[in-house]
Each structure stands twice: as C-alpha cells, then as structure tokens.
Design an enzyme around this catalytic site. Structure first.
Site, short mmCIF file in Angstrom:
data_model
loop_
_atom_site.label_atom_id
_atom_site.label_comp_id
_atom_site.label_asym_id
_atom_site.label_seq_id
_atom_site.Cartn_x
_atom_site.Cartn_y
_atom_site.Cartn_z
N TYR A 175 0.82 -1.18 -0.04
CA TYR A 175 0.01 0.04 -0.17
C TYR A 175 0.96 1.24 0.09
O TYR A 175 1.76 1.49 0.64
CB TYR A 175 -0.84 0.08 1.38
CG TYR A 175 -1.76 1.54 1.55
CD1 TYR A 175 -2.31 2.03 0.53
CD2 TYR A 175 -1.65 1.78 2.76
CE1 TYR A 175 -2.76 3.39 0.83
CE2 TYR A 175 -1.96 3.04 3.15
CZ TYR A 175 -2.88 3.78 2.04
OH TYR A 175 -3.23 4.90 2.54
N SER A 176 0.60 2.19 -0.74
CA SER A 176 1.35 3.56 -0.88
C SER A 176 2.96 3.46 -1.14
O SER A 176 3.14 2.68 -2.09
CB SER A 176 0.97 4.34 0.22
OG SER A 176 1.25 5.54 0.23
N LEU A 177 3.71 3.63 -0.29
CA LEU A 177 5.09 3.56 -0.38
C LEU A 177 5.16 2.01 -0.28
O LEU A 177 5.97 1.29 -1.20
CB LEU A 177 5.68 4.18 1.01
CG LEU A 177 7.28 3.54 1.20
CD1 LEU A 177 8.35 4.06 -0.06
CD2 LEU A 177 7.61 3.90 2.57
N GLU A 276 -1.97 9.35 3.65
CA GLU A 276 -2.23 8.17 4.42
C GLU A 276 -3.07 8.02 5.56
O GLU A 276 -3.59 7.09 5.92
CB GLU A 276 -0.63 7.56 4.56
CG GLU A 276 -0.23 7.13 3.31
CD GLU A 276 1.23 6.17 3.55
OE1 GLU A 276 1.46 6.13 4.68
OE2 GLU A 276 1.89 5.97 2.68
N HIS A 377 -6.92 8.30 -1.03
CA HIS A 377 -5.63 7.50 -0.77
C HIS A 377 -5.64 6.47 0.14
O HIS A 377 -5.07 5.53 0.26
CB HIS A 377 -4.46 8.62 -0.68
CG HIS A 377 -3.10 7.79 -0.94
ND1 HIS A 377 -2.47 7.31 -1.72
CD2 HIS A 377 -2.09 7.92 0.01
CE1 HIS A 377 -1.27 6.72 -1.68
NE2 HIS A 377 -1.06 7.12 -0.35
#
Length: 398
Positions: A175-177, A276, A377
């Site tokens: 997820y994300s990074l 986030e 996000h």
C-alpha cells in the site's frame, strides 16, 4: 610593489600573532559546533519505542496508546544488524501466504481491515512495521532505498518457522510506499512472488505533482539536517490535514469523467504522510479508525526517536517516483498475476496519471487486473470491504 614586499617580509608582533591564532581557533571551533548542531552525526541504529519509551510507562499509560504491540496475533521482534523489526504472523499454517507492506508515515495497523478478513478466509498473513515506523527500530546511517527495504523483507520472511520463499512462495500486498517497495521486490525475486497486489502504489508519482520548493527543501541537501527535521516534525503535527483538505475537496467536486481529477495546487512531500493518515476530503476525520491512525502519527512523532529521520531519508531515496525501469519489468510477469487498485478520489496517486504512465508499462489491462475503487488515498482502511471484494475477485475466492 616594493612597499608591499616589505610589509610581507616584516615580522609580526607577538600580539598580532596571538590575535590571529585566537581568531583561527575560534573560527574552527564555531564551524565545528555549527556542523555538529545542524548536521549531527548519525547513529547506526535508533531504538524504537519498545526499548526507549515503554519501559518508563505504566500499563495504564501504555493502554492509552493508539497502537498496541499486540494489535495482531503472533507478534514477535526480529533482531537484525539494522535494528529490531516488529512482525506479526497469524492464520492457518497451510493457508495462502500473504505479506503486507504498509505506507510511509503509518504502521502496519492501517491494513487490518484487509489482513484480518483474509486470515479468517484461511490465509496465512504476515505484517511488519517498516524501519523507523511503529515498533521497529530505525537504521540511522544508511539510505532508506529499495536495497534497504528489500533486505528488510527478506529478514522478516527468514524469521518465520514456515517457508515463505522458493517458487511461488508468497503473495504480496503493498500500500502506497509499500506498493512501490512491493513492485521492486517482485521484480527482484520474480519467481518467489505468486501474485502481486498494489494498493494506491507509489513508484510513478509525477515529480511535477510536487512543488519545486518542496523538492528543493527535501532533496537538495542545502537545508541543514537538524533544521529540516524540525520543519518536518512541525508540518506532520499540523491538525487534520489542513494543508490539503480544502484543495482536495474542490478538486473532487470539479472532477468529471471527461475532466480528470487534479489538485488545485501542488502537494508537498509531507502531504504524502497526511493523505495516508486521513482522507483530506473530510475535515475532521469521519471514522474512529481514521482518528486513531492520525493519533498514531502524532504518537510516533512523540515516542519514536528515529521516525523523522527515517521519513526524510525515505522521501529522498525510497521508490516513490521514477521507478519506470522496475515497472517495465512487471510486464514480464505471467498475465493475471498482478493487480492494481486505485482510489477514485485519490489526488496523490492519481488514477488518470497512472492510467497514462503505469498501465502501458506493465502490459495493459489484458495483462493486469486494473480496478478503480471508492475512496481517496487511504481507501484500504476507509473502504476496506470494497478493496477486499476486488482482491477476492482477483484471486477467485468466494
């Protein structure tokens, strides 16, 4: 010229010599103190809260923390040369093995709404706190780049009593990074990763989506380290994503199917952390868990000495942008083994940008499971059931 030569040849008076020597010594001392104050020497390992803060607190005080060391079953701390890593592993031992990798500013707690249902469905799941986050220590003298994070994953996998490696040894959800890290890990070990699921993944964020001032401050090296850390910590403390919420609400209200979702102004790097934690379209956060996640970010600032340094190094070196070479290699994966889920209202990982930049790189929709889900996000914990439905569909689970 003759007069100048005579002046240079003339011996200095003892008093003048003493003044010059004192001035030089004072200048060197000041320079040394300034360098120490603004560019401090980095420690090899910065311990996390379990060894610094928790021993000094009562059980009642610990109970108030937004993130518990036993948030998930099967908690353990893995000792490594880079510091301890906090790991959770639970679910049936013979189930589908699923590794989760979380984002830049939070801990693995943000993925509970996906991890716990998968374990209940029979999966063996493993989560861990990235270095410098949650209850994991922070390496202080190495860059937070793909090499460090891939190494951390291998250390985590090796800590299990079960085999998580080998051909088709595991499935990875990032997820994300964590999505950027997961993509690079899957490219590095293509035979090990059976399926790859990327949730609002970093890796191909367009540099122009960040303001020039932000890029200069974080990546140029001209801002003294201690000063930059102070600025970063101050920004991360700003309440309820006030820096981004208004522009995001306007972007969402203006977006149509013909007009792509765009931010009204450039993000800065700290907005990555903010988005986030909370949905910036909502002010204040709407769900109890959103509030808990935001509180956890503030808690980390107070109790994890290595978090800010880890965050700054991640901004500089981690796979957030420019990972085209890695993503191009994802196209070599077997069709139907890679999934990308993007938030409909995500202004950080923008679905239209990724459709233009990422989808062709990884082989198009005939090669990749590509879906848009409700939310911004942070949809993995604001719209967890929607993300789960797509994962079940991708894996053919009922």
């Amino acid at each position: 010229m003759e007069a100048i030569s005579k002046c240079l040849e003339a011996p200095l008076e003892p008093q003048s010599t003493a003044i010059i020597a004192t001035t030089v010594a004072a200048t060197l001392a000041l320079a040394s103190l300034t360098r120490y104050a603004l560019w401090p020497r980095k420690r090899a390992v910065i311990p996390g809260p379990l060894t610094t803060s928790f021993p000094k607190l009562s059980k009642a005080e610990i109970a108030k923390f937004p993130y518990d060391p036993d948030t998930f079953p099967g908690a353990r701390d893995v000792v490594t040369p880079y510091g301890n890593i906090h790991v959770y592993e639970f679910g049936p031992e013979d189930g589908r093995k699923v590794l989760f990798i979380h984002g830049i500013s939070t801990s693995c707690m943000t993925l509970k709404d996906i991890a716990i249902p998968l374990a209940e469905k029979g999966c063996r799941v493993m989560l861990f706190d990235l270095f410098g986050r949650g209850f994991s220590d922070a390496p202080g003298d190495v860059p937070y780049d793909t090499r460090l994070f891939v190494t951390q994953i291998l250390l985590v996998l090796a800590s299990s009593s079960l085999s998580w490696t080998g051909d088709n040894g595991l499935n990875v959800i990032g997820y994300s990074l964590g999505g950027g890290i997961a993509a690079n890990f899957a490219v590095t070990f293509p035979d090990m990763v059976e399926t790859l699921i990327l949730l609002a993944p970093a890796g191909l964020i367009r540099p122009e989506n960040f303001g020039g001032a932000s890029r200069l401050i974080f990546t140029s090296g001209i801002i003294p380290e201690r000063l930059l850390a102070w600025i970063t910590k101050l920004r991360l403390r700003q309440p309820i994503a006030s820096s981004v919420s208004k522009k995001v609400r306007k972007s969402i209200s203006d977006a149509t199917s013909q007009a792509p979702l765009k931010s009204e102004r450039k993000e800065d790097y700290v907005d990555v952390a903010v988005q986030e934690a909370v949905d910036p379209a909502d002010e204040p956060p709407q769900t109890p868990f959103e509030r808990q996640v935001l509180t956890c970010v503030h808690w980390t600032l107070d109790f994890h000495e290595g978090f800010v340094q880890a965050f700054m190094s991640t901004i500089r070196f981690a796979p957030l942008m420019g990972q085209h070479d890695y993503w191009r290699q994802l196209a070599k994966r077997k069709p139907g083994t890679t999934a990308v889920l993007l938030g409909k209202d995500d202004t950080l990982i923008q679905r239209h940008d990724y459709a233009e930049d990422a989808l062709p790189l990884i082989g198009g929709e005939e090669n990749v499971y590509w879906r848009i889900v409700p939310g911004s996000h942070n949809f993995p914990f604001t719209n967890g059931p929607d993300a789960l439905e797509r994962i079940y569909e991708f894996w053919g689970m009922e």
